[in-house]
Design a protein around this motif. Sequence first.
Motif, PDB file in Angstrom:
ATOM      1  N   MET A 193      -7.655  -2.436  31.065  1.00  0.00           N
ATOM      2  CA  MET A 193      -8.013  -2.040  29.705  1.00  0.00           C
ATOM      3  C   MET A 193      -7.292  -0.790  29.236  1.00  0.00           C
ATOM      4  SD  MET A 193     -12.099  -2.862  29.527  1.00  0.00           S
ATOM      5  CE  MET A 193     -12.178  -2.618  27.745  1.00  0.00           C
ATOM      6  N   ARG A 194      -7.250   0.228  30.082  1.00  0.00           N
ATOM      7  CA  ARG A 194      -6.628   1.481  29.634  1.00  0.00           C
ATOM      8  C   ARG A 194      -5.142   1.319  29.319  1.00  0.00           C
ATOM      9  NH1 ARG A 194      -9.512   6.780  32.399  1.00  0.00           N
ATOM     10  NH2 ARG A 194     -11.304   6.705  30.989  1.00  0.00           N
ATOM     11  N   PRO A 195      -4.358   0.692  30.197  1.00  0.00           N
ATOM     12  CA  PRO A 195      -2.951   0.480  29.830  1.00  0.00           C
ATOM     13  C   PRO A 195      -2.787  -0.401  28.594  1.00  0.00           C
ATOM     14  CG  PRO A 195      -3.258   0.189  32.190  1.00  0.00           C
ATOM     15  CD  PRO A 195      -4.631   0.278  31.586  1.00  0.00           C
ATOM     16  N   ARG A 197      -7.394 -12.549  29.041  1.00  0.00           N
ATOM     17  CA  ARG A 197      -7.308 -13.375  30.250  1.00  0.00           C
ATOM     18  C   ARG A 197      -8.029 -12.707  31.413  1.00  0.00           C
ATOM     19  NH1 ARG A 197      -2.164 -14.642  28.028  1.00  0.00           N
ATOM     20  NH2 ARG A 197      -1.245 -12.790  28.980  1.00  0.00           N
ATOM     21  N   GLY A 198      -7.831 -11.403  31.550  1.00  0.00           N
ATOM     22  CA  GLY A 198      -8.500 -10.681  32.623  1.00  0.00           C
ATOM     23  C   GLY A 198     -10.005 -10.650  32.442  1.00  0.00           C
ATOM     24  N   GLU A 246     -20.839   0.028  28.945  1.00  0.00           N
ATOM     25  CA  GLU A 246     -20.389   1.397  29.199  1.00  0.00           C
ATOM     26  C   GLU A 246     -19.029   1.384  29.889  1.00  0.00           C
ATOM     27  OE1 GLU A 246     -21.441   5.379  31.841  1.00  0.00           O
ATOM     28  OE2 GLU A 246     -23.109   4.121  31.149  1.00  0.00           O
ATOM     29  N   GLU A 247     -18.867   0.538  30.892  1.00  0.00           N
ATOM     30  CA  GLU A 247     -17.586   0.494  31.595  1.00  0.00           C
ATOM     31  C   GLU A 247     -16.476  -0.026  30.681  1.00  0.00           C
ATOM     32  OE1 GLU A 247     -16.796   1.900  34.208  1.00  0.00           O
ATOM     33  OE2 GLU A 247     -18.677   2.233  35.268  1.00  0.00           O
ATOM     34  N   LEU A 248     -16.776  -1.038  29.857  1.00  0.00           N
ATOM     35  CA  LEU A 248     -15.762  -1.510  28.912  1.00  0.00           C
ATOM     36  C   LEU A 248     -15.407  -0.412  27.913  1.00  0.00           C
ATOM     37  CD1 LEU A 248     -17.011  -5.153  28.160  1.00  0.00           C
ATOM     38  CD2 LEU A 248     -15.206  -4.442  29.747  1.00  0.00           C
ATOM     39  N   GLY A 249     -16.415   0.308  27.409  1.00  0.00           N
ATOM     40  CA  GLY A 249     -16.156   1.407  26.479  1.00  0.00           C
ATOM     41  C   GLY A 249     -15.386   2.541  27.123  1.00  0.00           C
ATOM     42  N   TRP A 250     -15.611   2.764  28.414  1.00  0.00           N
ATOM     43  CA  TRP A 250     -14.841   3.769  29.160  1.00  0.00           C
ATOM     44  C   TRP A 250     -13.382   3.349  29.241  1.00  0.00           C
ATOM     45  CZ3 TRP A 250     -12.032   3.564  33.740  1.00  0.00           C
ATOM     46  CH2 TRP A 250     -11.736   4.789  34.353  1.00  0.00           C
ATOM     47  N   GLY A 251     -13.159   2.037  29.385  1.00  0.00           N
ATOM     48  CA  GLY A 251     -11.784   1.542  29.454  1.00  0.00           C
ATOM     49  C   GLY A 251     -11.064   1.664  28.133  1.00  0.00           C
TER      50      GLY A 251
END
Length: 438
Positions: free
Chosen positions: A56-58, A83-84, A112-117
């Motif tokens: 997500m971050r890249p 896809r991921g 939360e983890e998706l928003g962190w990404g």
Amino acid sequence: MNHMASVEMAKAGPRPFAAWDRQPYVKLGALGAELPPPGIVGELQATLHAFAERTMRPAGRALDRMSAEEVIADGSPLWDFWRGYQSLGIDMATLATFTPEEMPFVFTILFEELGWGDAGLAISAGAGVLPHYMAAKFGNDFVGRTYPEPMIGCWGITEPDHGSDSIDPGRQIFHPQGQYGRPNCVAKITDGKVILNGQKSAWVSNGPIAELGILYCAAQVGDGPPDPQRGAVVVVPLNAPGVSRGKPLEKMGQRALPQGEIFFDNVTLDIDHLLVAPEDYLKGVYAIHAEANALMGASFVGCARSAYEHAYAYAHSRRQGGVPIIRHQDVAKRLFHMARKVEIARAISRRVTTFNLANDMPSLPAAMFVKTTATQHAFEVASDAVQMLGGNGVAREYPVEKIFRDARSSLIEDGCNEVLAIKGGMGMIDPDLLQPTA
């Protein structure tokens, strides 16, 4: 003391004071002042965090620098994300395997983890599940049977002439002299069919890429006029004849999230696609907004946490006046308040989600507590991160500049916070406590 040691100590109970280090120090964990979730929920959190960091971050950084048209084009990093994400297998069947006690943690940790990404991609994932999720919540199996997952979904409610007033069909917060005016999108219900005409605004999240939409609009029954207060909720396959789309929207923040208009020209669907009939429209708006506000809140807990963690690391590595800047009093104080706001946002997200999933009905005002608190704190924490980094904070090579723009958008989406506060307050009125009028 390292984090794993602190977890083991917590399992064994507190140490006697005499056994403490001379300078007591406890390092907070990945979820702050909260122990790691046990069992399969902990495994899910670790999997999501790795996906957020590696994919997500890249992708979010790359998409932020692309045009809106490039974001949705073939070969875009957006499709690497999708896809991921779909390979993680987070669908209705998987969610149904968690116990009622686990679900509040699963829901809040997921977003939360998706928003962190990446905040924009987190909202894309959240909007993507809404047609199937809300159909399941309403006990409708037609959608799941006819349109199997995975499909990218979207939620169309706002219109060119109707923004936050779209969430107030009961007119609780309208000015006494206000009028809704002409709806931009109408569902005509007649002879076993639903016929859609009009458009939804450029703010439909996933609008340019979605395959299935959950549409909220005014309803027309028979030959009567369209009535936004007795609207319709319709599940729409977006490859149906008569559906078209506008250009993807160029915007300040959350640029990884594709948004754009959707147009309907005599789109005719079988009545099975009607998820909520006009007589239950108020219930339909209440239901999806209670879910969406909780989703938004959890996502921006992650966004706030991301900004804080970047600033925290920078404060240890950046030197000014001969010392790491965290040694300076104002920086230490600022970081303390940033961490406090992340903790408050996470706590209210967990607390309200637990209450709403355990209760007979979710509390919409409580869900609004989550959305307004988490997004406001995300904006404040991101702003403080920019300030702490100084000139570097506004440079595009540092992540906090992007996070700040992403967080700023959250104060408006899913209902601007000012309107949510008014509507939430009106929703807290207890009719049993009101004095009868003479």
